[in-house]
Design a protein around this motif. Structure first.
Motif, PDB file in Angstrom:
ATOM      1  N   TRP A  58       0.815  -1.216   0.000  1.00 42.84           N
ATOM      2  CA  TRP A  58       0.000   0.000   0.000  1.00 42.84           C
ATOM      3  C   TRP A  58       0.848   1.264   0.000  1.00 42.84           C
ATOM      4  O   TRP A  58       0.555   2.219  -0.717  1.00 42.84           O
ATOM      5  CB  TRP A  58      -0.994   0.002   1.165  1.00 42.84           C
ATOM      6  N   LEU A  59       1.903   1.296   0.787  1.00 43.01           N
ATOM      7  CA  LEU A  59       2.737   2.499   0.822  1.00 43.01           C
ATOM      8  C   LEU A  59       3.417   2.738  -0.524  1.00 43.01           C
ATOM      9  O   LEU A  59       3.560   3.893  -0.951  1.00 43.01           O
ATOM     10  CB  LEU A  59       3.762   2.408   1.951  1.00 43.01           C
ATOM     11  N   LYS A  60       3.794   1.666  -1.207  1.00 42.91           N
ATOM     12  CA  LYS A  60       4.347   1.822  -2.555  1.00 42.91           C
ATOM     13  C   LYS A  60       3.283   2.372  -3.513  1.00 42.91           C
ATOM     14  O   LYS A  60       3.583   3.199  -4.374  1.00 42.91           O
ATOM     15  CB  LYS A  60       4.920   0.496  -3.056  1.00 42.91           C
ATOM     16  N   ARG A  61       2.050   1.933  -3.366  1.00 46.16           N
ATOM     17  CA  ARG A  61       0.958   2.491  -4.177  1.00 46.16           C
ATOM     18  C   ARG A  61       0.746   3.965  -3.847  1.00 46.16           C
ATOM     19  O   ARG A  61       0.610   4.801  -4.736  1.00 46.16           O
ATOM     20  CB  ARG A  61      -0.343   1.730  -3.926  1.00 46.16           C
ATOM     21  N   PHE A  62       0.675   4.278  -2.550  1.00 46.11           N
ATOM     22  CA  PHE A  62       0.463   5.657  -2.133  1.00 46.11           C
ATOM     23  C   PHE A  62       1.597   6.561  -2.627  1.00 46.11           C
ATOM     24  O   PHE A  62       1.379   7.746  -2.893  1.00 46.11           O
ATOM     25  CB  PHE A  62       0.321   5.761  -0.615  1.00 46.11           C
ATOM     26  N   SER A  68       2.217  16.341  -3.896  1.00 42.71           N
ATOM     27  CA  SER A  68       3.577  16.579  -3.406  1.00 42.71           C
ATOM     28  C   SER A  68       3.839  15.820  -2.109  1.00 42.71           C
ATOM     29  O   SER A  68       4.982  15.489  -1.806  1.00 42.71           O
ATOM     30  CB  SER A  68       3.798  18.078  -3.194  1.00 42.71           C
ATOM     31  N   THR A  69       2.798  15.510  -1.341  1.00 42.94           N
ATOM     32  CA  THR A  69       3.006  14.786  -0.081  1.00 42.94           C
ATOM     33  C   THR A  69       3.435  13.344  -0.320  1.00 42.94           C
ATOM     34  O   THR A  69       4.002  12.725   0.572  1.00 42.94           O
ATOM     35  CB  THR A  69       1.742  14.807   0.799  1.00 42.94           C
ATOM     36  N   ALA A  70       3.178  12.829  -1.515  1.00 42.47           N
ATOM     37  CA  ALA A  70       3.622  11.466  -1.820  1.00 42.47           C
ATOM     38  C   ALA A  70       5.144  11.373  -1.780  1.00 42.47           C
ATOM     39  O   ALA A  70       5.696  10.279  -1.599  1.00 42.47           O
ATOM     40  CB  ALA A  70       3.082  11.017  -3.176  1.00 42.47           C
ATOM     41  N   ARG A  71       5.819  12.529  -1.928  1.00 46.52           N
ATOM     42  CA  ARG A  71       7.292  12.513  -1.857  1.00 46.52           C
ATOM     43  C   ARG A  71       7.792  12.019  -0.505  1.00 46.52           C
ATOM     44  O   ARG A  71       8.903  11.519  -0.409  1.00 46.52           O
ATOM     45  CB  ARG A  71       7.853  13.896  -2.153  1.00 46.52           C
ATOM     46  N   LEU A  73       6.941   9.476   0.785  1.00 39.33           N
ATOM     47  CA  LEU A  73       7.013   8.017   0.631  1.00 39.33           C
ATOM     48  C   LEU A  73       8.055   7.589  -0.390  1.00 39.33           C
ATOM     49  O   LEU A  73       8.114   6.414  -0.763  1.00 39.33           O
ATOM     50  CB  LEU A  73       5.633   7.466   0.233  1.00 39.33           C
ATOM     51  N   ALA A  74       8.896   8.515  -0.821  1.00 42.46           N
ATOM     52  CA  ALA A  74       9.927   8.178  -1.811  1.00 42.46           C
ATOM     53  C   ALA A  74      10.824   7.043  -1.327  1.00 42.46           C
ATOM     54  O   ALA A  74      11.319   6.254  -2.137  1.00 42.46           O
ATOM     55  CB  ALA A  74      10.756   9.416  -2.147  1.00 42.46           C
ATOM     56  N   VAL A  75      10.984   6.918  -0.011  1.00 44.88           N
ATOM     57  CA  VAL A  75      11.824   5.843   0.550  1.00 44.88           C
ATOM     58  C   VAL A  75      11.253   4.456   0.246  1.00 44.88           C
ATOM     59  O   VAL A  75      11.961   3.461   0.337  1.00 44.88           O
ATOM     60  CB  VAL A  75      12.011   6.002   2.070  1.00 44.88           C
ATOM     61  N   MET A  76       9.988   4.413  -0.128  1.00 46.15           N
ATOM     62  CA  MET A  76       9.336   3.126  -0.412  1.00 46.15           C
ATOM     63  C   MET A  76       9.594   2.650  -1.844  1.00 46.15           C
ATOM     64  O   MET A  76       9.533   1.448  -2.114  1.00 46.15           O
ATOM     65  CB  MET A  76       7.820   3.229  -0.195  1.00 46.15           C
ATOM     66  N   ILE A  77       9.871   3.560  -2.736  1.00 46.27           N
ATOM     67  CA  ILE A  77       9.941   3.246  -4.163  1.00 46.27           C
ATOM     68  C   ILE A  77      10.939   2.131  -4.463  1.00 46.27           C
ATOM     69  O   ILE A  77      10.644   1.210  -5.229  1.00 46.27           O
ATOM     70  CB  ILE A  77      10.281   4.507  -4.987  1.00 46.27           C
ATOM     71  N   LEU A 103       8.828   1.373   9.275  1.00 45.36           N
ATOM     72  CA  LEU A 103       7.581   1.620   8.544  1.00 45.36           C
ATOM     73  C   LEU A 103       6.654   2.554   9.317  1.00 45.36           C
ATOM     74  O   LEU A 103       6.022   3.437   8.733  1.00 45.36           O
ATOM     75  CB  LEU A 103       6.840   0.311   8.266  1.00 45.36           C
ATOM     76  N   ASP A 104       6.573   2.371  10.624  1.00 43.61           N
ATOM     77  CA  ASP A 104       5.689   3.210  11.433  1.00 43.61           C
ATOM     78  C   ASP A 104       6.109   4.681  11.384  1.00 43.61           C
ATOM     79  O   ASP A 104       5.257   5.569  11.330  1.00 43.61           O
ATOM     80  CB  ASP A 104       5.613   2.705  12.872  1.00 43.61           C
ATOM     81  N   ILE A 105       7.407   4.943  11.356  1.00 40.76           N
ATOM     82  CA  ILE A 105       7.897   6.317  11.230  1.00 40.76           C
ATOM     83  C   ILE A 105       7.579   6.865   9.841  1.00 40.76           C
ATOM     84  O   ILE A 105       7.153   8.015   9.696  1.00 40.76           O
ATOM     85  CB  ILE A 105       9.415   6.399  11.528  1.00 40.76           C
ATOM     86  N   VAL A 106       7.767   6.045   8.818  1.00 39.85           N
ATOM     87  CA  VAL A 106       7.420   6.448   7.448  1.00 39.85           C
ATOM     88  C   VAL A 106       5.944   6.832   7.389  1.00 39.85           C
ATOM     89  O   VAL A 106       5.572   7.865   6.819  1.00 39.85           O
ATOM     90  CB  VAL A 106       7.748   5.329   6.433  1.00 39.85           C
ATOM     91  N   ILE A 107       5.093   6.009   7.988  1.00 36.80           N
ATOM     92  CA  ILE A 107       3.647   6.255   7.978  1.00 36.80           C
ATOM     93  C   ILE A 107       3.314   7.561   8.709  1.00 36.80           C
ATOM     94  O   ILE A 107       2.536   8.384   8.208  1.00 36.80           O
ATOM     95  CB  ILE A 107       2.885   5.066   8.596  1.00 36.80           C
ATOM     96  N   ILE A 108       3.896   7.776   9.863  1.00 38.40           N
ATOM     97  CA  ILE A 108       3.636   8.996  10.635  1.00 38.40           C
ATOM     98  C   ILE A 108       4.049  10.234   9.836  1.00 38.40           C
ATOM     99  O   ILE A 108       3.313  11.218   9.767  1.00 38.40           O
ATOM    100  CB  ILE A 108       4.338   8.935  12.010  1.00 38.40           C
ATOM    101  N   ASN A 109       5.217  10.192   9.205  1.00 40.37           N
ATOM    102  CA  ASN A 109       5.689  11.336   8.421  1.00 40.37           C
ATOM    103  C   ASN A 109       4.802  11.592   7.202  1.00 40.37           C
ATOM    104  O   ASN A 109       4.504  12.740   6.870  1.00 40.37           O
ATOM    105  CB  ASN A 109       7.139  11.130   7.989  1.00 40.37           C
ATOM    106  N   TRP A 110       4.377  10.515   6.538  1.00 43.66           N
ATOM    107  CA  TRP A 110       3.505  10.648   5.369  1.00 43.66           C
ATOM    108  C   TRP A 110       2.160  11.257   5.761  1.00 43.66           C
ATOM    109  O   TRP A 110       1.690  12.214   5.150  1.00 43.66           O
ATOM    110  CB  TRP A 110       3.333   9.278   4.726  1.00 43.66           C
ATOM    111  N   VAL A 111       1.549  10.728   6.818  1.00 46.14           N
ATOM    112  CA  VAL A 111       0.239  11.210   7.244  1.00 46.14           C
ATOM    113  C   VAL A 111       0.314  12.667   7.696  1.00 46.14           C
ATOM    114  O   VAL A 111      -0.587  13.460   7.412  1.00 46.14           O
ATOM    115  CB  VAL A 111      -0.342  10.289   8.341  1.00 46.14           C
ATOM    116  N   ALA A 112       1.397  13.039   8.366  1.00 41.44           N
ATOM    117  CA  ALA A 112       1.554  14.426   8.823  1.00 41.44           C
ATOM    118  C   ALA A 112       1.610  15.396   7.650  1.00 41.44           C
ATOM    119  O   ALA A 112       1.217  16.558   7.784  1.00 41.44           O
ATOM    120  CB  ALA A 112       2.806  14.557   9.685  1.00 41.44           C
TER     121      ALA A 112
END
Length: 181
Positions: A58-62, A68-71, A73-77, A103-112
């Motif tokens: 899902w994070l790769k899809r997101f 611009s907020t999808a950036r 999640l660039a660490v997921m690519i 992953l939890d930190i990635v999620i928190i940063n993305w959602v913020a």
């Protein structure tokens, strides 16, 4: 209604619960974690791996969202895309736990970084069977968090069967009490 603060709450809940689940997992032996328990993904370890697999997918899809907020999640690519929902991403608990924390930190940063404008758009993606879909971004994020909660509920039952109490699991524990002025 603004959705972004609710997603921030869900991201915090996700991290809090994952910490509790992995602390509980640390109290079991490797054999106990891997024991077939009749769950959809077999064992506690299989269930925890599945949540990491699904979150990665899902994070790769997101990360493909045009905002611009999808950036964030660039660490997921560059992460490999799991090939199966039951794929074992990590063979040992400590590696799985470290990745879960990341992953939890990635999620928190993305959602913020999400904006209300992001949430009102759609996301086009293909599911694991290659079927194309286009759905409202905010609804997919609700699904993302709901999926985690669903499988942590299964894990909670498996821990209980193994004699391990993970404690309070209700989202209510993180919702602040409202003070009237």
């Amino acid at each position: 209604m603004e959705l972004q603060p609710h997603f921030e709450l869900m991201a915090s809940y996700n991290k809090w619960m994952n910490t509790k689940v992995y602390d509980a997992a640390s109290r079991l032996t490797t054999a106990e974690l891997s024991e077939e328990r009749g769950a959809f993904f077999g064992s506690i370890f299989g269930t925890l791996n599945h949540v990491v697999v699904a979150d990665t997918i899902w994070l790769k899809r997101f990360a493909t969202h045009p905002s611009s907020t999808a950036r964030t999640l660039a660490v997921m690519i560059d992460l490999p895309t799991p090939e199966r929902l039951d794929q074992v991403m990590f063979d040992d608990l400590e590696s799985l736990k470290a990745h879960r924390r990341w992953l939890d930190i990635v999620i928190i940063n993305w959602v913020a970084a999400l904006t209300e404008d992001d949430l009102s758009t759609t996301l086009s993606y293909h599911n694991t069977k290659g079927v194309a879909s286009k759905r409202r971004y905010s609804s997919l994020i609700f699904h993302f968090f709901n999926h985690q909660t669903h499988h942590r509920g299964q894990a909670s039952t498996l821990f209980s069967q193994a004699g391990v109490d993970i404690g309070v699991t209700d989202l209510l524990a993180l919702i602040p009490e409202e003070v009237e002025i």
